[in-house]
Design a protein around this motif. Structure first.
Motif, PDB file in Angstrom:
ATOM      1  N   ALA A  27       7.065  10.190   0.760  1.00  0.00           N
ATOM      2  CA  ALA A  27       6.750   9.856  -0.632  1.00  0.00           C
ATOM      3  C   ALA A  27       7.069   8.384  -0.919  1.00  0.00           C
ATOM      4  CB  ALA A  27       7.507  10.768  -1.580  1.00  0.00           C
ATOM      5  N   ALA A  28       8.186   7.915  -0.396  1.00  0.00           N
ATOM      6  CA  ALA A  28       8.563   6.509  -0.587  1.00  0.00           C
ATOM      7  C   ALA A  28       7.539   5.597   0.094  1.00  0.00           C
ATOM      8  CB  ALA A  28       9.960   6.247  -0.029  1.00  0.00           C
ATOM      9  N   GLN A  29       7.131   5.926   1.307  1.00  0.00           N
ATOM     10  CA  GLN A  29       6.142   5.118   2.020  1.00  0.00           C
ATOM     11  C   GLN A  29       4.805   5.107   1.279  1.00  0.00           C
ATOM     12  OE1 GLN A  29       6.454   7.076   5.821  1.00  0.00           O
ATOM     13  NE2 GLN A  29       7.933   5.587   6.597  1.00  0.00           N
ATOM     14  N   GLU A  30       4.418   6.238   0.725  1.00  0.00           N
ATOM     15  CA  GLU A  30       3.170   6.303  -0.039  1.00  0.00           C
ATOM     16  C   GLU A  30       3.262   5.473  -1.313  1.00  0.00           C
ATOM     17  OE1 GLU A  30       2.386  10.485  -0.556  1.00  0.00           O
ATOM     18  OE2 GLU A  30       1.911  10.752   1.572  1.00  0.00           O
ATOM     19  N   ARG A  31       4.416   5.495  -1.949  1.00  0.00           N
ATOM     20  CA  ARG A  31       4.625   4.703  -3.172  1.00  0.00           C
ATOM     21  C   ARG A  31       4.542   3.216  -2.865  1.00  0.00           C
ATOM     22  NH1 ARG A  31       5.526   2.754  -7.722  1.00  0.00           N
ATOM     23  NH2 ARG A  31       7.474   2.653  -8.875  1.00  0.00           N
ATOM     24  N   VAL A  32       5.178   2.801  -1.780  1.00  0.00           N
ATOM     25  CA  VAL A  32       5.144   1.390  -1.395  1.00  0.00           C
ATOM     26  C   VAL A  32       3.725   0.988  -1.003  1.00  0.00           C
ATOM     27  CG1 VAL A  32       5.998  -0.317   0.268  1.00  0.00           C
ATOM     28  CG2 VAL A  32       7.578   1.332  -0.754  1.00  0.00           C
ATOM     29  N   SER A  33       3.029   1.835  -0.275  1.00  0.00           N
ATOM     30  CA  SER A  33       1.644   1.533   0.117  1.00  0.00           C
ATOM     31  C   SER A  33       0.734   1.420  -1.103  1.00  0.00           C
ATOM     32  CB  SER A  33       1.099   2.604   1.068  1.00  0.00           C
ATOM     33  OG  SER A  33       1.752   2.519   2.306  1.00  0.00           O
ATOM     34  N   ALA A  34       0.913   2.298  -2.077  1.00  0.00           N
ATOM     35  CA  ALA A  34       0.107   2.246  -3.301  1.00  0.00           C
ATOM     36  C   ALA A  34       0.395   0.955  -4.067  1.00  0.00           C
ATOM     37  CB  ALA A  34       0.384   3.463  -4.169  1.00  0.00           C
ATOM     38  N   TYR A  35       1.665   0.576  -4.140  1.00  0.00           N
ATOM     39  CA  TYR A  35       2.039  -0.671  -4.804  1.00  0.00           C
ATOM     40  C   TYR A  35       1.391  -1.854  -4.084  1.00  0.00           C
ATOM     41  CZ  TYR A  35       4.903  -4.630  -6.255  1.00  0.00           C
ATOM     42  OH  TYR A  35       5.325  -5.855  -6.711  1.00  0.00           O
ATOM     43  N   HIS A  36       1.480  -1.858  -2.756  1.00  0.00           N
ATOM     44  CA  HIS A  36       0.905  -2.933  -1.956  1.00  0.00           C
ATOM     45  C   HIS A  36      -0.587  -3.066  -2.231  1.00  0.00           C
ATOM     46  CE1 HIS A  36      -0.653  -4.677   1.899  1.00  0.00           C
ATOM     47  NE2 HIS A  36       0.305  -5.544   1.608  1.00  0.00           N
ATOM     48  N   GLN A  37      -1.289  -1.959  -2.226  1.00  0.00           N
ATOM     49  CA  GLN A  37      -2.734  -1.990  -2.449  1.00  0.00           C
ATOM     50  C   GLN A  37      -3.060  -2.484  -3.865  1.00  0.00           C
ATOM     51  OE1 GLN A  37      -4.880   1.425  -1.133  1.00  0.00           O
ATOM     52  NE2 GLN A  37      -6.745   0.797  -2.126  1.00  0.00           N
ATOM     53  N   ALA A  38      -2.317  -2.020  -4.854  1.00  0.00           N
ATOM     54  CA  ALA A  38      -2.559  -2.450  -6.234  1.00  0.00           C
ATOM     55  C   ALA A  38      -2.306  -3.947  -6.398  1.00  0.00           C
ATOM     56  CB  ALA A  38      -1.683  -1.652  -7.195  1.00  0.00           C
ATOM     57  N   GLN A  39      -1.245  -4.441  -5.786  1.00  0.00           N
ATOM     58  CA  GLN A  39      -0.933  -5.861  -5.890  1.00  0.00           C
ATOM     59  C   GLN A  39      -1.960  -6.710  -5.146  1.00  0.00           C
ATOM     60  OE1 GLN A  39       1.557  -7.182  -7.937  1.00  0.00           O
ATOM     61  NE2 GLN A  39       1.436  -5.057  -8.588  1.00  0.00           N
ATOM     62  N   LEU A  40      -2.436  -6.223  -3.996  1.00  0.00           N
ATOM     63  CA  LEU A  40      -3.491  -6.936  -3.274  1.00  0.00           C
ATOM     64  C   LEU A  40      -4.741  -7.037  -4.137  1.00  0.00           C
ATOM     65  CD1 LEU A  40      -3.439  -5.720   0.438  1.00  0.00           C
ATOM     66  CD2 LEU A  40      -2.929  -8.004  -0.427  1.00  0.00           C
ATOM     67  N   ALA A  41      -5.076  -5.957  -4.820  1.00  0.00           N
ATOM     68  CA  ALA A  41      -6.250  -5.971  -5.696  1.00  0.00           C
ATOM     69  C   ALA A  41      -6.102  -7.051  -6.762  1.00  0.00           C
ATOM     70  CB  ALA A  41      -6.456  -4.603  -6.333  1.00  0.00           C
ATOM     71  N   GLY A  42      -4.912  -7.174  -7.329  1.00  0.00           N
ATOM     72  CA  GLY A  42      -4.673  -8.214  -8.315  1.00  0.00           C
ATOM     73  C   GLY A  42      -4.808  -9.605  -7.725  1.00  0.00           C
ATOM     74  N   LEU A  43      -4.289  -9.786  -6.521  1.00  0.00           N
ATOM     75  CA  LEU A  43      -4.404 -11.086  -5.860  1.00  0.00           C
ATOM     76  C   LEU A  43      -5.861 -11.416  -5.539  1.00  0.00           C
ATOM     77  CD1 LEU A  43      -1.340 -10.938  -3.442  1.00  0.00           C
ATOM     78  CD2 LEU A  43      -1.541 -12.245  -5.571  1.00  0.00           C
ATOM     79  N   LEU A  44      -6.629 -10.416  -5.133  1.00  0.00           N
ATOM     80  CA  LEU A  44      -8.044 -10.630  -4.840  1.00  0.00           C
ATOM     81  C   LEU A  44      -8.816 -11.045  -6.092  1.00  0.00           C
ATOM     82  CD1 LEU A  44      -8.730  -7.715  -2.359  1.00  0.00           C
ATOM     83  CD2 LEU A  44      -8.882 -10.162  -1.859  1.00  0.00           C
ATOM     84  N   GLY A  45      -8.329 -10.635  -7.242  1.00  0.00           N
ATOM     85  CA  GLY A  45      -8.956 -11.048  -8.491  1.00  0.00           C
ATOM     86  C   GLY A  45      -8.978 -12.562  -8.647  1.00  0.00           C
ATOM     87  N   HIS A  46      -7.967 -13.241  -8.125  1.00  0.00           N
ATOM     88  CA  HIS A  46      -7.933 -14.703  -8.187  1.00  0.00           C
ATOM     89  C   HIS A  46      -9.068 -15.290  -7.358  1.00  0.00           C
ATOM     90  CE1 HIS A  46      -4.125 -15.164 -10.340  1.00  0.00           C
ATOM     91  NE2 HIS A  46      -3.694 -14.130  -9.634  1.00  0.00           N
ATOM     92  N   ILE A  47      -9.337 -14.689  -6.206  1.00  0.00           N
ATOM     93  CA  ILE A  47     -10.438 -15.175  -5.372  1.00  0.00           C
ATOM     94  C   ILE A  47     -11.774 -14.922  -6.072  1.00  0.00           C
ATOM     95  CG2 ILE A  47     -11.670 -14.864  -3.190  1.00  0.00           C
ATOM     96  CD1 ILE A  47      -8.960 -14.322  -1.890  1.00  0.00           C
ATOM     97  N   GLY A  48     -11.926 -13.725  -6.625  1.00  0.00           N
ATOM     98  CA  GLY A  48     -13.156 -13.417  -7.343  1.00  0.00           C
ATOM     99  C   GLY A  48     -13.405 -14.388  -8.488  1.00  0.00           C
ATOM    100  N   ALA A  49     -12.355 -14.699  -9.232  1.00  0.00           N
ATOM    101  CA  ALA A  49     -12.484 -15.635 -10.349  1.00  0.00           C
ATOM    102  C   ALA A  49     -12.865 -17.028  -9.845  1.00  0.00           C
ATOM    103  CB  ALA A  49     -11.185 -15.689 -11.152  1.00  0.00           C
ATOM    104  N   ALA A  50     -12.275 -17.442  -8.732  1.00  0.00           N
ATOM    105  CA  ALA A  50     -12.600 -18.763  -8.175  1.00  0.00           C
ATOM    106  C   ALA A  50     -14.057 -18.805  -7.723  1.00  0.00           C
ATOM    107  CB  ALA A  50     -11.666 -19.092  -7.015  1.00  0.00           C
TER     108      ALA A  50
END
Length: 102
Positions: free
Chosen positions: A9-32
């Protein structure tokens, strides 16, 4: 000592957080890219944004996974719980800002 289910459960939580944060970071590329297509910035600015994304994504990965398995995932999942309970969230884009020497 956590059970297998708790570690999973902890590994899944961390993986979900990682994916969500990556999506946010990718938004910067999309905006650029959108700004490039609109003629607001040049290709070099997009390239710089991509490099910046890479630094931010590397910092995020180190936070989430650099120390390996179960106990690290449990520790990070605990930090994530505290962050959602009111602690200051980590701004990975800001964290990738190169340090200026004074």
């Amino acid at each position: 000592m956590a059970t297998k289910a708790e570690r999973r459960a902890a590994q899944e939580r961390v993986s979900a957080y990682h994916q969500a944060q990556l999506a946010g970071l990718l938004g910067h590329i999309g905006a650029a890219i959108d700004r490039y297509r609109a003629g607001e910035i040049d290709a070099y600015a997009v390239d710089e944004t991509i490099h910046y994304y890479h630094r931010a994504a590397a910092e995020l990965w180190k936070f989430c996974f650099a120390r390996g398995g179960g106990s690290h995932a449990e520790f990070i999942a605990g930090l994530l719980d505290r962050m959602t309970a009111g602690a200051e969230p980590i701004d990975w884009w800001e964290r990738a800002t190169p340090r200026r020497h004074q």
